[in-house]
Design a protein around this motif. Structure first.
Motif, PDB file in Angstrom:
ATOM      1  N   GLN A 228      52.117 107.354  86.500  1.00  0.00           N
ATOM      2  CA  GLN A 228      50.862 107.112  86.531  1.00  0.00           C
ATOM      3  C   GLN A 228      50.218 106.372  85.270  1.00  0.00           C
ATOM      4  N   ALA A 229      50.739 106.977  84.227  1.00  0.00           N
ATOM      5  CA  ALA A 229      50.306 106.125  82.804  1.00  0.00           C
ATOM      6  C   ALA A 229      50.786 104.837  82.601  1.00  0.00           C
ATOM      7  N   ALA A 230      52.056 104.446  83.217  1.00  0.00           N
ATOM      8  CA  ALA A 230      52.488 102.971  83.068  1.00  0.00           C
ATOM      9  C   ALA A 230      51.767 102.365  83.949  1.00  0.00           C
ATOM     10  N   GLN A 231      51.010 102.820  85.190  1.00  0.00           N
ATOM     11  CA  GLN A 231      50.336 102.044  86.098  1.00  0.00           C
ATOM     12  C   GLN A 231      48.920 101.668  85.545  1.00  0.00           C
ATOM     13  N   TRP A 232      48.390 102.600  84.597  1.00  0.00           N
ATOM     14  CA  TRP A 232      47.119 102.352  84.112  1.00  0.00           C
ATOM     15  C   TRP A 232      47.434 101.250  82.830  1.00  0.00           C
ATOM     16  N   LEU A 233      48.284 101.520  82.294  1.00  0.00           N
ATOM     17  CA  LEU A 233      48.585 100.477  81.147  1.00  0.00           C
ATOM     18  C   LEU A 233      48.749  99.082  81.974  1.00  0.00           C
ATOM     19  N   ASN A 234      49.567  99.079  82.985  1.00  0.00           N
ATOM     20  CA  ASN A 234      49.547  97.698  83.598  1.00  0.00           C
ATOM     21  C   ASN A 234      48.424  97.075  84.055  1.00  0.00           C
ATOM     22  N   LEU A 235      47.577  98.083  84.539  1.00  0.00           N
ATOM     23  CA  LEU A 235      46.116  97.648  84.927  1.00  0.00           C
ATOM     24  C   LEU A 235      45.446  97.232  83.985  1.00  0.00           C
ATOM     25  N   ARG A 236      45.602  97.792  82.474  1.00  0.00           N
ATOM     26  CA  ARG A 236      44.639  97.573  81.530  1.00  0.00           C
ATOM     27  C   ARG A 236      45.184  96.006  81.069  1.00  0.00           C
ATOM     28  N   ARG A 237      46.406  96.019  80.945  1.00  0.00           N
ATOM     29  CA  ARG A 237      47.104  94.473  80.464  1.00  0.00           C
ATOM     30  C   ARG A 237      46.644  93.220  81.437  1.00  0.00           C
TER      31      ARG A 237
ATOM     32  N   ASP B  36      44.181  90.004  80.599  1.00  0.00           N
ATOM     33  CA  ASP B  36      44.662  88.760  80.986  1.00  0.00           C
ATOM     34  C   ASP B  36      43.818  87.959  82.066  1.00  0.00           C
ATOM     35  N   HIS B  37      43.167  88.823  82.714  1.00  0.00           N
ATOM     36  CA  HIS B  37      42.148  88.186  83.833  1.00  0.00           C
ATOM     37  C   HIS B  37      40.695  88.687  83.960  1.00  0.00           C
ATOM     38  N   PRO B  38      40.199  88.627  82.636  1.00  0.00           N
ATOM     39  CA  PRO B  38      38.879  89.237  82.664  1.00  0.00           C
ATOM     40  C   PRO B  38      37.769  88.807  83.401  1.00  0.00           C
ATOM     41  N   ASP B  39      37.708  87.630  83.823  1.00  0.00           N
ATOM     42  CA  ASP B  39      36.855  86.768  84.929  1.00  0.00           C
ATOM     43  C   ASP B  39      37.310  87.010  86.313  1.00  0.00           C
ATOM     44  N   ASP B  40      38.536  87.545  86.799  1.00  0.00           N
ATOM     45  CA  ASP B  40      39.002  87.535  88.024  1.00  0.00           C
ATOM     46  C   ASP B  40      37.867  88.394  89.113  1.00  0.00           C
ATOM     47  N   GLU B  41      38.098  87.929  90.114  1.00  0.00           N
ATOM     48  CA  GLU B  41      37.003  88.666  91.153  1.00  0.00           C
ATOM     49  C   GLU B  41      37.333  90.220  91.119  1.00  0.00           C
ATOM     50  N   LEU B  42      38.657  90.769  91.173  1.00  0.00           N
ATOM     51  CA  LEU B  42      38.923  92.038  91.045  1.00  0.00           C
ATOM     52  C   LEU B  42      38.720  92.689  89.936  1.00  0.00           C
ATOM     53  N   ALA B  43      38.446  92.174  88.774  1.00  0.00           N
ATOM     54  CA  ALA B  43      38.350  92.639  87.329  1.00  0.00           C
ATOM     55  C   ALA B  43      37.091  93.753  87.402  1.00  0.00           C
ATOM     56  N   GLY B  44      36.002  93.796  88.102  1.00  0.00           N
ATOM     57  CA  GLY B  44      35.234  94.855  87.952  1.00  0.00           C
ATOM     58  C   GLY B  44      35.797  96.297  88.796  1.00  0.00           C
ATOM     59  N   GLU B  45      36.405  95.811  89.963  1.00  0.00           N
ATOM     60  CA  GLU B  45      37.091  97.188  90.436  1.00  0.00           C
ATOM     61  C   GLU B  45      38.255  97.546  89.675  1.00  0.00           C
ATOM     62  N   VAL B  46      38.994  96.766  88.943  1.00  0.00           N
ATOM     63  CA  VAL B  46      39.935  97.542  88.056  1.00  0.00           C
ATOM     64  C   VAL B  46      39.405  98.201  86.985  1.00  0.00           C
ATOM     65  N   ARG B  47      38.182  97.632  86.383  1.00  0.00           N
ATOM     66  CA  ARG B  47      37.718  98.288  85.340  1.00  0.00           C
ATOM     67  C   ARG B  47      36.924  99.600  85.666  1.00  0.00           C
ATOM     68  N   ALA B  48      36.527  99.820  86.980  1.00  0.00           N
ATOM     69  CA  ALA B  48      35.864 101.086  87.394  1.00  0.00           C
ATOM     70  C   ALA B  48      36.955 102.047  87.667  1.00  0.00           C
ATOM     71  N   GLU B  49      38.249 101.553  88.093  1.00  0.00           N
ATOM     72  CA  GLU B  49      39.306 102.451  88.251  1.00  0.00           C
ATOM     73  C   GLU B  49      39.814 102.965  87.044  1.00  0.00           C
ATOM     74  N   LEU B  50      39.868 102.106  85.931  1.00  0.00           N
ATOM     75  CA  LEU B  50      40.423 102.312  84.788  1.00  0.00           C
ATOM     76  C   LEU B  50      39.509 103.539  84.125  1.00  0.00           C
ATOM     77  N   ALA B  51      38.108 103.116  84.399  1.00  0.00           N
ATOM     78  CA  ALA B  51      37.164 104.377  83.964  1.00  0.00           C
ATOM     79  C   ALA B  51      37.063 105.838  84.580  1.00  0.00           C
ATOM     80  N   THR B  52      37.721 105.695  85.953  1.00  0.00           N
ATOM     81  CA  THR B  52      37.751 107.047  86.356  1.00  0.00           C
ATOM     82  C   THR B  52      38.863 107.669  86.926  1.00  0.00           C
TER      83      THR B  52
END
Length: 113
Positions: free
Chosen positions: A61-70, A74-90
């Motif tokens: 699980q921790a490796a998945q979160w690290l991959n999402l963070r990386r 690398d893609h802060p403006d991607d259309e999925l960035a908000g969804e990924v940010r929300a997932e990492l926050a919760t």
């Protein structure tokens, strides 16, 4: 065939707990013995089974979160960035609060009969 499947580690106390684990309800996943029986009922023999204990699954699980963070770095403006940010926050807190206690994870190698 290789299948990764979660299963309940023990009887789920209520619907709220099941839903907090990301399941639609208490019947969404089976207990491990029932899951294995279901494979047989579907016409498959289990030829190998790898079950993650709580410690090894935590590393996965921790490796998945690290991959999402990386990816997010690398893609802060991607259309999925908000969804990924929300997932990492919760997700890390939700995982440690509910899934770790109630869900187990396995990878099953199956062969048709």
């Amino acid at each position: 065939m290789l299948i990764g499947e979660p299963y309940w580690r023990r009887e789920v106390p209520d619907q709220e707990t099941a839903k907090s684990c990301g399941a639609s309800g208490k019947d969404a996943f089976l207990l491990l013995p029932e899951l294995i029986e279901q494979f047989g009922d579907l016409g498959f023999d289990i030829v190998e089974m790898v079950l993650a204990d709580q410690d090894s699954w935590d590393r996965y699980q921790a490796a998945q979160w690290l991959n999402l963070r990386r990816w997010l770095d690398d893609h802060p403006d991607d259309e999925l960035a908000g969804e990924v940010r929300a997932e990492l926050a919760t997700e890390p807190a939700r995982y440690t609060r509910y899934q770790r206690e109630h869900l187990g994870w396995g990878v099953f190698a199956l062969m048709g009969r």
